[in-house]
Structure formats: structure tokens, C-alpha cells
Write an enzyme that holds these catalytic residues in place. Structure first.
Site, PDB file in Angstrom:
ATOM      1  N   LYS A 192      45.797  28.719  18.304  1.00 31.79           N
ATOM      2  CA  LYS A 192      45.012  28.415  17.084  1.00 31.79           C
ATOM      3  C   LYS A 192      43.650  28.751  17.538  1.00 31.79           C
ATOM      4  CE  LYS A 192      42.501  25.631  15.203  1.00 31.79           C
ATOM      5  NZ  LYS A 192      41.027  25.486  14.808  1.00 31.79           N
ATOM      6  N   GLU A 251      39.952  18.277  26.089  1.00 27.68           N
ATOM      7  CA  GLU A 251      38.816  18.305  26.689  1.00 27.68           C
ATOM      8  C   GLU A 251      37.798  18.099  25.490  1.00 27.68           C
ATOM      9  OE1 GLU A 251      35.394  20.612  28.015  1.00 27.68           O
ATOM     10  OE2 GLU A 251      37.222  21.743  28.580  1.00 27.68           O
ATOM     11  N   GLY A 300      37.197  20.831  22.387  1.00 25.62           N
ATOM     12  CA  GLY A 300      36.528  20.942  21.119  1.00 25.62           C
ATOM     13  C   GLY A 300      35.921  19.541  20.906  1.00 25.62           C
ATOM     14  N   SER A 301      35.647  19.069  19.802  1.00 20.15           N
ATOM     15  CA  SER A 301      35.052  18.112  19.440  1.00 20.15           C
ATOM     16  C   SER A 301      35.498  16.490  19.592  1.00 20.15           C
ATOM     17  CB  SER A 301      34.442  17.798  17.925  1.00 20.15           C
ATOM     18  OG  SER A 301      35.706  17.641  17.141  1.00 20.15           O
ATOM     19  N   ARG A 302      35.218  15.531  19.875  1.00 18.63           N
ATOM     20  CA  ARG A 302      35.682  14.295  20.058  1.00 18.63           C
ATOM     21  C   ARG A 302      36.388  13.625  18.798  1.00 18.63           C
ATOM     22  NH1 ARG A 302      33.129   8.884  22.456  1.00 18.63           N
ATOM     23  NH2 ARG A 302      31.668  10.176  23.188  1.00 18.63           N
ATOM     24  N   GLU A 309      26.562  12.811  22.201  1.00 16.70           N
ATOM     25  CA  GLU A 309      26.566  14.159  22.859  1.00 16.70           C
ATOM     26  C   GLU A 309      25.413  14.776  21.870  1.00 16.70           C
ATOM     27  OE1 GLU A 309      29.494  17.429  24.651  1.00 16.70           O
ATOM     28  OE2 GLU A 309      30.184  16.665  23.141  1.00 16.70           O
ATOM     29  N   GLY A 365      37.770  15.562  16.367  1.00 19.33           N
ATOM     30  CA  GLY A 365      38.933  16.544  16.132  1.00 19.33           C
ATOM     31  C   GLY A 365      40.087  16.092  17.228  1.00 19.33           C
ATOM     32  N   GLY A 366      39.498  15.951  18.330  1.00 22.07           N
ATOM     33  CA  GLY A 366      40.463  15.833  19.391  1.00 22.07           C
ATOM     34  C   GLY A 366      41.212  14.407  19.255  1.00 22.07           C
ATOM     35  N   CYS A 379      30.439  22.458  27.983  1.00 21.61           N
ATOM     36  CA  CYS A 379      30.693  21.314  28.172  1.00 21.61           C
ATOM     37  C   CYS A 379      30.256  20.394  29.147  1.00 21.61           C
ATOM     38  CB  CYS A 379      32.377  21.363  28.374  1.00 21.61           C
ATOM     39  SG  CYS A 379      33.386  22.879  28.152  1.00 21.61           S
TER      40      CYS A 379
END
Lengths: 528, 528
Positions: free
Chosen positions: B178, B257, B235-237, B384, B239-240, B294
Site C-alpha cells: 500500500k 512503527e 506511519g501515524s499513531r 510528537e 492510523g496504526g 522516526c
């Protein structure tokens, strides 16, 4: 009324209780002496507070001391063997001999001793050194581990003495044991010996703690608390999934061993060659210990034919002839009855005769269904029946057998029986690769009960057998790595590195991956 | 209007789209040519159907062929380097040189080549043989892997070419990539070269597939589909966590991550000894690549004192002097502004001067807060800020610094700077063990940016930096094991074992754990 004490922060003390319970002798249905507390959250909270102190202390303890604790604990279990076996027998109705005294207890002490050896040697942690970049890594203790023991192994999977306990401690973590409510007296004795060994070798007093029972919301809080490192759970799917949801939400590792029906595929060649022997092996495995094993063969896949009918007929006789032993509890018996009903409602035919059974027992039951019908209700027909119950799926042809296998959920094990002459080889080649993907351990010509403590073992498998297919609950060294976090050291000064990552090999025996080579040697920085 | 084609089942074809998007040049704010589809679930569904075919095919492919694919892919990237760098530069505004051409692209091809070597050698899978019990185990391909690439590394973490891709393929799995919507053109080129390499070495055509963008609900379906093996997400928190919730529910492994602020502790001795140099290192690390890493050092812990004030003053000048580069997108810039506002609202003081910045940029920003105040708002003050922003936490004394560290969330990295003479040693001894528990990689006298591809690397860490502290996204062999299931073989006949578990060593180089010894030798069953 005084309840039995819990073990928190190095003291046997009164629980903060929100209720109480007692054990029952499954063979008589009579309550056993001793009233045990259902702990309030406050007990878990105190245990966690003490456990983080213990975790910090354990990080500075030499591996030798952890090894000595595990060895001394094993010796203490051996010394109290008669009393432990008697108590466990009373609480579970499992036979004192051979099961408890000659199989499960020695297995338990062996596991502790193997874990001791692994802790001392240290290779389990995969110490890795990149000398060029001076970056090093190791699997390091993850923090306090909560261990939820199951009902069916009062010793070998006990939260205060079993495989998860041994692995968590050997990896350097304190354990908060949540005993199983069906055998609290056994668990207490084991925790007593564990704590005595803790004291004897001078580990932090909160290295081992014990609560007997907690409410589901306290369980969810425990596994997701900021102070917990990881959780190991062996038990029902519903209980496991509830804890998993809580732990997952906050990224706390949880290792679950839940349900498994352990498919056994028996190919025609094997039946032609040694049908009666295979039937005997199958019946023996399924009837063993009242069928109360995570690896009980609960589903058999056969191809329609005469030898299959003979196999079924012999198996039926064996099931009808064997006297079912009392199950672990009235709840287990009730739940087994419900599972059999679910299977029948989904279209499976009960082929063993109804029989009167003693109190606390359930008739050994064989059910049968066609492959075609199985494919119509694959989910319901995979309902776990925890006991001496198995569903025979008779497939019309190989293609149907393949489809049945493709519809299996994740399982701990999968077995294939084939002939010795090679007739089954083409069938094996078709079916084994499919079965392989659905199970943690693939067996040939062998029933799945009997989970050897071997480095090659996988007592794990795809969901819903467990929560992650990469981990095993049995087998050292791999089982230890569940309770570890990966720690990398980048440019860290030599004197500040953990012993296992310094240039010299700390014990001359530890295997380390140095620049791509596994070696027991040290590495001399100055010589490069 | 025709959209750019997706790669599904070996064909570049029109997507089933539910919308479209285009890339934007962050340096100009202008749209770039090419309209890309947002794929409907039907595309994912087709990709999954093809991927399970590919997974089955890959299980029979010799490791050499997988190695050759990865090598050829690397060579093809090298051959198309100029075009790739130009496209990535247009889509990300990251400098063509040195960043894209001289650092990130070589890193990407090196990763692919290292993964190729690991696939050929096979030791990553920890092949384990217990000769006495004839039980053997290995980490085996887990099935189709979905890889969600991030915005900040168009090559090295690209879903169709980066570290997760290389690890998943080397472990024997097909990948459904993706892409990240900010650099679809780069991703397409990479997928083209990957697919050309697939064709060239004759792997199953669905070994690599690509969709550019999907809606969140399709993402959740993808990671939890029965046919998926595992997912890697960078990616982002938010989204994850959404994907994690979906995957966790059905026990599908997902490796995330997410966010990390990478605390750096600078001890007084280091400042006294080489304060200006440390300030320069810190500013260099935080300003590098617009801070869009990151491992960007987003939090610095200092002890109150004169040298700390000097450090802050030098750093402030460096931040004010440096021209901020365009960020990856207007969204990144907006989100960075919001994070800075959150930090300020929580009590942090912005100490760098306001400055006008070019389109798509954000001022380099240093913020400052006392340890005392940090402890009042530890959560908000760990927001962040993805960019060249860092919060300096000035602790009154060591106890306060300890408390600050204890309140940190899980991070990828933690660094400690100390002096060479030993003055800081007592402080290090107090602070390092606490920091160690909160981070995946501990550094000494080194900034965290720069994640070497080393066997000792951990690009991972406790939640919420990732979803599980036992895994790393960078570093071979460990990163490969994320995409494997543990397969045990119990009493399986020799000719039916995977090559890596037979008695003879399949390539003479593979390290295997045989009866507790790591060895590259074979083992002769008849000689025992």
C-alpha cells in the site's frame, strides 16, 4: 470466616476480597476444606507495585542465582511430592498414578530444571554483536509477567510452577500467578515451595506472587496495567479473547493458548496396512485423561471406504468399552454436554451408544458427519468439545478432504497417518501442505497428545489456537523469548554493556551471533 | 479520465476506484502530473486471492530464486536511479543529493541485497533439530504480507521496495504494497522494477502487488482478512492503532512503527567537557531532513545549571540560523504547527524566534519546560512534533530527571551523553537503567537519527513506539522473523521435511541449532 492467604510482596497475607470460593472433589461432588478469596483489584495493584521492584532487582541478579532458584524449587516440589499429588488428585480427580505422580510432576520439575539450565547458559536471548558498527542486541526481561494457569494441568501448567512460570522466571522476570479456581490448594502448595526457594536463594521477595481468583474486570486491568510486562494465559477462548482485547489496546504482549481440536487425517493406505492399530492409538489418545488435553484429537478426517468403516467400528467399541473418568468439574462436564449438543444440532450424528455414567463424568462420544455436510457448517462443527469426544468427518474423495482442511481454523497440531509402503504418498503430498498452514505442529503417524519439552516443539499455532503464530508455550529456548523485549545497544561503552554483550563470553558456553557466526568464543576487540 | 494502473495478479490494470488523488510538489504547492486511484475493496480482494496463490507457489521456490529476485530488483533500482531520484525529489522535496541519491537509495538497495543473502543462507529462520525426540522446528513463511509505507522515506521504507518489503519477501511471502499517497509516482516506478524482476526470475506473478491508496475501512478489512498472513505499518499513531484494533481482533500479526520522540539525556559532565560540540550534534540531528525522521530527537533532558544554559543558547542560534526546508506536505506542516501549539498550551515555552518561512515549511522550533512542569502534563508534553522541533526539559536535580524518565512513554531510541573522564558515571548508573526500559535502542554519545542496517539494530521499542517490544523493523536477520510462523515437525518422515530441517545441511552454510549447539554441519542420523 478466614480465607486462605494470598502471597503478595513477600508475605502470606489476608486478601482484599470481593468474595470467596472453595474447591470441589470432582469424583464425589463434595466440597473440599479451605475457603479461598476472590481478590479485589487492590491485591493486583499491590502485587504489581511489588513486582516492579522485583523486576528491577532481578535485572541485577546473576543468571546463576535465577538458575539456583529454579533448581531449588524443583527439588522442593520433589520433596513434597506425596502431599502435592494427593492434593491435586483430590482437586482434579486425575489419577495419582501414573498421571500426577509419574508423568505430570516429573515433567514439571524437568521443565524447571531445563529453564534453570537455559537461564545459566544465556543463549536463549540471541545475543548479537556487530563488531564493525559496535551495535549489539539481546532479548532482555520484559517486566512483571502475569500467568493465568488452566484447569487441566495442576502442576505442569500451573501459574505458580508450570511452563509459562518457568519461562518467565528464566527470562529474568517476576511472576504474578493467577491460580485456577479448580485446584487452589495445589496452587498454594506450589507457591509456598516457590516462595521458600525465593527466600532460600535470596531473590527479591516479590519474585513470585499469588492470587487465587479475580473477577474478569480485574483480569483485564491486570493485563493492561502500565506496570505489567506481559501475560501468559492458558484456558478458554472466551476468557482468553477478553484478556487479549484489554492487553492489545495498550500494546501489552499477551500469549494465549486457547482452543484447539487437533485434526487427525488418516489416509486409506494406513488403514489398509494397520487400521486396527491406528484405531487403538486414536482411541487411546482421545480417551486419555478424560480427553481433557489442549491437544486432544477432536476431529478426524477420513476418506469414505470399507477400511474407514472398519476403523470407525473398532473405535466405537473402544469408546463404548472404556469407563469415563470423572471430569475436572461439574462445569467441565456441563460444557462438554453443550458442545456435543452443538455438534449434533449442526448435523453430526452421535454414533456411540448412550451410557449411564458416574457422577461428574460424561459418556465417551464419537460423532460422525460427511465431508459435504461439514462444509455446510464448518464453524459449528469445529466447536471444541473438551473431553473424550471426537468428530469423524468422512470425505467422499480427496477434493472434499482438501476442502475440509482448507476450512479448518488455526490449531495447535495436525496429524497425518499414512502407510509405510508409499501408497499414500500422493495423497500426503496433496493434503499435508494445506494442513501445515493451519497448525503449529505437524505430526506423522503419531497422535498429538504428549507435548514433549523439546527445543523443536511448537505448542502454539495460528489463531484461535493462540493469539500469534510465532510463539510457543512449550520448548526451551523459544518459550523464554515470549517474555523478553529486544534491547539494542548502539555505541554503548564497554563497561556499561550487559555481560552477555561484552567482548568476552561471560561463561564460555553462551552462543552468540557475532558478525553473522554463532560462536561460544569471546571476541577480542583489540585483535581486530 | 484515466487513472494510473494498479498492479494486481501480475497485471497493470485499471483499479476499481472509489476516488482519486494526485501528488503535490511540496516545494511549490503545485500538483504533479498523474491521477492515481483510491482503490475499492474489490482491488484488495483480488490482490488477496492472487496473493494466496503466490504464497503457495513461493513455498516451493528454492531460496536461491528468492535471493535472485531481490538482487535483480536492487540492480534494476540502481539502473533507474536518476529517474527515481528525480521523481522522489519532486514528490517529497527531499534533497536529491546527498539524501535521496547518495544515502537513501543505496540504503534501499543494500537492504534488498542483505535480504537476498539472508534468504539464501537461511539461518534467520532458526532451524532447530532435536535428534533424540526427532522433533524439529523452523520459522516458516506466514502468508501474504500487507506493507503500508510511510511518507518520509520514499525508497527505504517504501511498501514496494523498503525494509519491510525486503524482509517479508526474504522470509518467503508475497507482498501487497500500500503506497503512501504523497509519493505515488515513486512507488509506481519501484513496483514496476519489482514486477519486472519477478517476471525475470520467474516467480509467481502476484509475488508483488500494489495499490496506491485505500479507505480506512478497506485497510481494516485487509489486515484482518482470513487470507492475510501479517501486516507491517509505518506511519501515524492514529492510523496504526486503527489497523491494529482490526488485526488484533482476529489474531492477525501486525507490526507497527508509530510515534517516537526519542529522548536524549545530556549529563552535566558532557556539557562541561564538550557542550558546544554536543549542541552542534543535537542541532544537526534535529534539523536533518526537516526533522522528518522516526528517530528525530524530540525531547532533551538536561539538568539545571550554567552549562545547560550555554547549551540551550548555542542550540537556539543553530535552530534560528538554519533555513527550514519544505516539509513533505502541507498536511505535515499543518500537523507540526498543531503539535507545537499543543506543547505550548501544555506549558512549554517557545524559545526560538518566530521567523517567516517559505511555502510548505515550518520554523525550526525549540521549546523549553521545567522538569516540575513536565511532570504535571507528561502526556501532552510528549506530543510528537514530526519536524525540526524539540522540547528541552530542564530538571532541577537528578531525582526530577529520574521522574521525568519514568514518565516517558515507549520510544524507539534513548540517548545519553556523558563525559569521558568518569564524572557522569554515577548519574549514568542512575538514569540509564530507567531509560533502558522505555526504549528499543539505547545510545551513548550519539544522536538517534541514522538507523544502521545491522544485525544488532532494534528499530522497535515499547508501545506506543510499536505494537510489541520484541520485534524490529530494521536489521537482518531479526526483521525477517516478523513474517514467519513457528512450524514444528514431530516424527515427520525425512523425505517430507523442509530442506532446512533434514539431517544434511542444505547449503553447508546455514546455522542450525542441533541438540543445543549452533552448527553449520549436517548431522548423520545413522552415526548416532
Amino acid at each position: 470466616m478466614t480465607f486462605q492467604p494470598v502471597l503478595i510482596a513477600g508475605q502470606w497475607r489476608d486478601a482484599e476480597s470481593v468474595g470467596s470460593f472453595h474447591a470441589v472433589n470432582p469424583a464425589t461432588g463434595q466440597p473440599l476444606p479451605g475457603e479461598y478469596p476472590v481478590s479485589a483489584w487492590a491485591d493486583c495493584d499491590r502485587a504489581l507495585a511489588a513486582a516492579i521492584q522485583a523486576a528491577e532487582s532481578l535485572r541485577h541478579v546473576p543468571p546463576e542465582q535465577i538458575g539456583r532458584f529454579l533448581d531449588r524449587f524443583a527439588e522442593r516440589i520433589d520433596a513434597r511430592k506425596a502431599e502435592l499429588v494427593e492434593q491435586a488428585h483430590r482437586e482434579t480427580a486425575l489419577p495419582s498414578s501414573p498421571r500426577l505422580a509419574d508423568v505430570e510432576l516429573p515433567r514439571t520439575t524437568n521443565q524447571l530444571r531445563e529453564a534453570a539450565a537455559a537461564a545459566r547458559e544465556g543463549s536463549w536471548a540471541l545475543p548479537t554483536i556487530d563488531t564493525k558498527l559496535n551495535i549489539r542486541s539481546i532479548m532482555a526481561p520484559i517486566g512483571p509477567v502475569a500467568v493465568f494457569g488452566p484447569n487441566n494441568f495442576p502442576f505442569a501448567f500451573n501459574g505458580a510452577a508450570g511452563g509459562d512460570f518457568a519461562a518467565a522466571i528464566a527470562a529474568g522476570n517476576p511472576v504474578i500467578a493467577k491460580g485456577h479456581p479448580l485446584h487452589p490448594g495445589t496452587t498454594r502448595m506450589l507457591a509456598e515451595e516457590a516462595f521458600n526457594a525465593v527466600t532460600e536463594v535470596n531473590l527479591h521477595p516479590a519474585t513470585v506472587q499469588l492470587v487465587y481468583r479475580i473477577k474478569p474486570d480485574a483480569g483485564s486491568r491486570l493485563v493492561s496495567d502500565r506496570r505489567i510486562g506481559a501475560t501468559a494465559f492458558t484456558g478458554s477462548r472466551s476468557g482468553g479473547l477478553a484478556l487479549k482485547a484489554a492487553a492489545d489496546k495498550v500494546g501489552k504482549p499477551i500469549y494465549l493458548e486457547m482452543s484447539s481440536i487437533n485434526p487427525v487425517v488418516i489416509l486409506p493406505g494406513a488403514l489398509g496396512e494397520r487400521g486396527p492399530k491406528v484405531a487403538e492409538e486414536f482411541a487411546g489418545s482421545c480417551l486419555l485423561g478424560g480427553g481433557q488435553f489442549c491437544t486432544n484429537p477432536g476431529l478426524v478426517i477420513l476418506l469414505a471406504g470399507e477400511t474407514t468403516e472398519q476403523f470407525i467400528s473398532i473405535t466405537k467399541q473402544a469408546f463404548e468399552k472404556a469407563t469415563p473418568p470423572p471430569l475436572l468439574s461439574a462445569d467441565v462436564a456441563r460444557s462438554l454436554g453443550e458442545s456435543v449438543r452443538t455438534l449434533r444440532d449442526a448435523g453430526a450424528e452421535l454414533i456411540t451408544a448412550a451410557s449411564d455414567v458416574a457422577i461428574g463424568c460424561h459418556p465417551n462420544s464419537l460423532l460422525r458427519v460427511s465431508g459435504e455436510h461439514f462444509l455446510k457448517e464448518p464453524e459449528k462443527l469445529q466447536t471444541e468439545a473438551f473431553g473424550s469426544v471426537s468428530l469423524l468427518v468422512v470425505a467422499r474423495d480427496v477434493a472434499e478432504a482438501e476442502a475440509v482442511i482448507d476450512h479448518l481454523e488455526g490449531n495447535l497440531t495436525g496429524s497425518i497417518y499414512s502407510d509405510g509402503g508409499g501408497k499414500d504418498e500422493p495423497l500426503y503430498a496433496k493434503l499435508a501442505p494445506r494442513l501445515r498452514q493451519q497448525v503449529g505442529r505437524l505430526l506423522n503417524d503419531k497422535m498429538p497428545t504428549g507435548v514433549a519439552v523439546s527445543p523443536g516443539m511448537n505448542h502454539g499455532g495460528p489463531f484461535p489456537a493462540t493469539g500469534h503464530p510465532g510463539f510457543t508455550a512449550v520448548g526451551i529456548p523459544a518459550s523464554l523469548r515470549r517474555f523478553a523485549a529486544l534491547h539494542s545497544y548502539d555505541n554503548v561503552r564497554p563497561n556499561r554493556l550487559p555481560a552477555a554483550l561484552r567482548d568476552e563470553n561471560p561463561n564460555g558456553r553462551m552462543w552468540r551471533l557475532i558478525d553473522g557466526e554463532w560462536t561460544q568464543r569471546g571476541y577480542n576487540r583489540t585483535s581486530l
